[in-house]
Design an enzyme around this catalytic site. Structure first.
Site, PDB file in Angstrom:
ATOM      1  N   ASP A   1      -8.509  -0.910  15.065  1.00 29.93           N
ATOM      2  CA  ASP A   1      -9.606  -0.834  14.087  1.00 29.93           C
ATOM      3  C   ASP A   1     -10.894  -0.197  14.595  1.00 29.93           C
ATOM      4  O   ASP A   1     -11.976  -0.485  14.087  1.00 29.93           O
ATOM      5  CB  ASP A   1      -9.954  -2.253  13.554  1.00 29.93           C
ATOM      6  CG  ASP A   1      -8.739  -2.967  12.982  1.00 29.93           C
ATOM      7  OD1 ASP A   1      -7.903  -2.288  12.367  1.00 29.93           O
ATOM      8  OD2 ASP A   1      -8.645  -4.189  13.154  1.00 29.93           O
TER       9      ASP A   1
ATOM     10  N   ASN B   1       0.842  -1.210   0.000  1.00 30.51           N
ATOM     11  CA  ASN B   1       0.000   0.000   0.000  1.00 30.51           C
ATOM     12  C   ASN B   1       0.869   1.249   0.000  1.00 30.51           C
ATOM     13  O   ASN B   1       0.592   2.211  -0.721  1.00 30.51           O
ATOM     14  CB  ASN B   1      -0.928   0.004   1.214  1.00 30.51           C
ATOM     15  CG  ASN B   1      -2.199  -0.785   0.969  1.00 30.51           C
ATOM     16  OD1 ASN B   1      -3.058  -0.352   0.218  1.00 30.51           O
ATOM     17  ND2 ASN B   1      -2.307  -1.957   1.573  1.00 30.51           N
TER      18      ASN B   1
ATOM     19  N   ASN C   1      -5.573   4.434   8.873  1.00 29.84           N
ATOM     20  CA  ASN C   1      -5.266   3.015   8.690  1.00 29.84           C
ATOM     21  C   ASN C   1      -6.189   2.450   7.622  1.00 29.84           C
ATOM     22  O   ASN C   1      -7.326   2.913   7.457  1.00 29.84           O
ATOM     23  CB  ASN C   1      -5.484   2.257  10.005  1.00 29.84           C
ATOM     24  CG  ASN C   1      -5.141   0.779   9.872  1.00 29.84           C
ATOM     25  OD1 ASN C   1      -4.093   0.421   9.312  1.00 29.84           O
ATOM     26  ND2 ASN C   1      -6.005  -0.088  10.365  1.00 29.84           N
TER      27      ASN C   1
ATOM     28  N   HIS D   1      -7.995  -1.130   6.314  1.00 32.92           N
ATOM     29  CA  HIS D   1      -8.338  -2.471   6.811  1.00 32.92           C
ATOM     30  C   HIS D   1      -9.094  -3.214   5.706  1.00 32.92           C
ATOM     31  O   HIS D   1     -10.002  -2.652   5.094  1.00 32.92           O
ATOM     32  CB  HIS D   1      -9.199  -2.338   8.071  1.00 32.92           C
ATOM     33  CG  HIS D   1      -9.459  -3.650   8.729  1.00 32.92           C
ATOM     34  ND1 HIS D   1      -8.525  -4.269   9.538  1.00 32.92           N
ATOM     35  CD2 HIS D   1     -10.530  -4.487   8.681  1.00 32.92           C
ATOM     36  CE1 HIS D   1      -9.028  -5.419   9.962  1.00 32.92           C
ATOM     37  NE2 HIS D   1     -10.235  -5.582   9.457  1.00 32.92           N
TER      38      HIS D   1
ATOM     39  N   GLU E   1      -7.298  -2.226  -2.594  1.00 30.35           N
ATOM     40  CA  GLU E   1      -6.856  -1.339  -1.511  1.00 30.35           C
ATOM     41  C   GLU E   1      -5.927  -0.261  -2.047  1.00 30.35           C
ATOM     42  O   GLU E   1      -6.000   0.899  -1.648  1.00 30.35           O
ATOM     43  CB  GLU E   1      -6.080  -2.131  -0.444  1.00 30.35           C
ATOM     44  CG  GLU E   1      -6.931  -2.879   0.532  1.00 30.35           C
ATOM     45  CD  GLU E   1      -6.067  -3.584   1.581  1.00 30.35           C
ATOM     46  OE1 GLU E   1      -5.230  -2.933   2.212  1.00 30.35           O
ATOM     47  OE2 GLU E   1      -6.230  -4.805   1.751  1.00 30.35           O
TER      48      GLU E   1
HETATM   49  C1  GRF Z   1      -3.410  -4.701   3.988  1.00 37.07           C
HETATM   50  O1  GRF Z   1      -4.291  -5.734   3.672  1.00 37.07           O
HETATM   51  C2  GRF Z   1      -4.057  -3.711   4.924  1.00 37.07           C
HETATM   52  O2  GRF Z   1      -5.420  -3.605   4.734  1.00 37.07           O
HETATM   53  C3  GRF Z   1      -3.773  -4.293   6.278  1.00 37.07           C
HETATM   54  O3  GRF Z   1      -2.498  -4.864   6.167  1.00 37.07           O
HETATM   55  C4  GRF Z   1      -2.221  -5.211   4.813  1.00 37.07           C
HETATM   56  C5  GRF Z   1      -0.954  -4.524   4.447  1.00 37.07           C
HETATM   57  O4  GRF Z   1      -0.493  -4.915   3.188  1.00 37.07           O
HETATM   58  N1  GRF Z   1      -3.867  -3.286   7.311  1.00 37.07           N
HETATM   59  P1  GRF Z   1       0.800  -4.192   2.601  1.00 37.07           P
HETATM   60  O5  GRF Z   1       1.901  -4.313   3.653  1.00 37.07           O
HETATM   61  O6  GRF Z   1       0.454  -2.782   2.303  1.00 37.07           O
HETATM   62  O7  GRF Z   1       1.150  -4.993   1.377  1.00 37.07           O
END
Ligand code: GRF
Length: 199
Positions: free
Chosen positions: A152, A16, A109, A111, A181
């Site tokens: 969360d 992400n 954050n 999720h 995401e």
């Molecule tokens: C994601 O699925 C996010 O929603 C959760 O942790 C994961 C992180 O993935 N909080 P990355 O490290 O960004 O690949």
């Protein structure tokens, strides 16, 4: 809001974070990635920051002997790099009161489910998708929320729904949600920039 200066906290892969950095680089998003803090010295996230020439720090209870010192140090680093929005991108630890107070309503954050369902202690990674499938949910989704002292539970600022297919496995579902995401986090930051989402 003035130009967004992003500070990332990530524990593992940081995909992400990478998507957001890419959006900053190709100007899809008007923001600057300023620093990454990881609690995990071996995280891919740290490698990614290094690769991108973004300052990075390993800060954890291995580098700092107690939670209070760690909290102070994380805050010091974020302030040093002029961060005005903190992004938790797969950060598996709780933040301390100093960081939470200083960056009140300025910590996000992401999720991989429709909070308040499938959140809280233990609801991370594949566990989330396993629980969604076990409950026979027909839809799941993504939540971006403000961060408080619990897991969360902070105010939800953006959410999108996604279908669960009858032949989904934990793998297919988690891959599909993660891919989405990346787009959704960027879209949310754009909306914050445009004042459509107010923090
Ligand atoms: C994601 O699925 C996010 O929603 C959760 O942790 C994961 C992180 O993935 N909080 P990355 O490290 O960004 O690949």
């Amino acid at each position: 809001m003035k130009k967004i200066i992003l500070g990332f906290l990530a524990s593992h892969n940081g995909s992400n974070m990478q998507a957001i950095i890419n959006a900053c680089k190709n100007k899809t998003l008007n923001a600057s990635p300023a620093v990454l803090i990881s609690n995990n010295a071996d995280s891919v996230a740290l490698q990614r920051a290094k690769q991108e020439s973004i300052p990075y720090y390993h800060l954890s209870l291995k580098t700092h002997n107690n939670f209070e010192n760690l909290d102070n140090e994380i805050l010091k680093v974020l302030i040093k790099h002029n961060v005005n929005l903190v992004i938790l991108a797969g950060y598996m630890k709780k933040l301390g009161p100093k960081v939470l107070n200083y960056y009140k309503s300025r910590i996000l954050n992401i999720h991989p489910a429709l909070l308040p369902k499938y959140g809280g202690l233990g609801m991370y990674g594949k566990n989330v998708h396993k629980a969604v499938l076990a409950a026979n949910e027909k839809e799941t989704g993504i939540t971006v929320h403000l961060v408080d002292s619990e897991y969360d539970t902070g105010k939800i600022i953006n959410q999108c729904k996604m279908p669960v297919f009858c032949n989904d496995t934990v793998e297919t579902l988690s891959n599909r949600v993660l891919e989405q995401e990346h787009l959704f986090f960027i879209e949310t930051l754009q909306k914050i920039n445009e004042g459509i989402i107010k923090l």
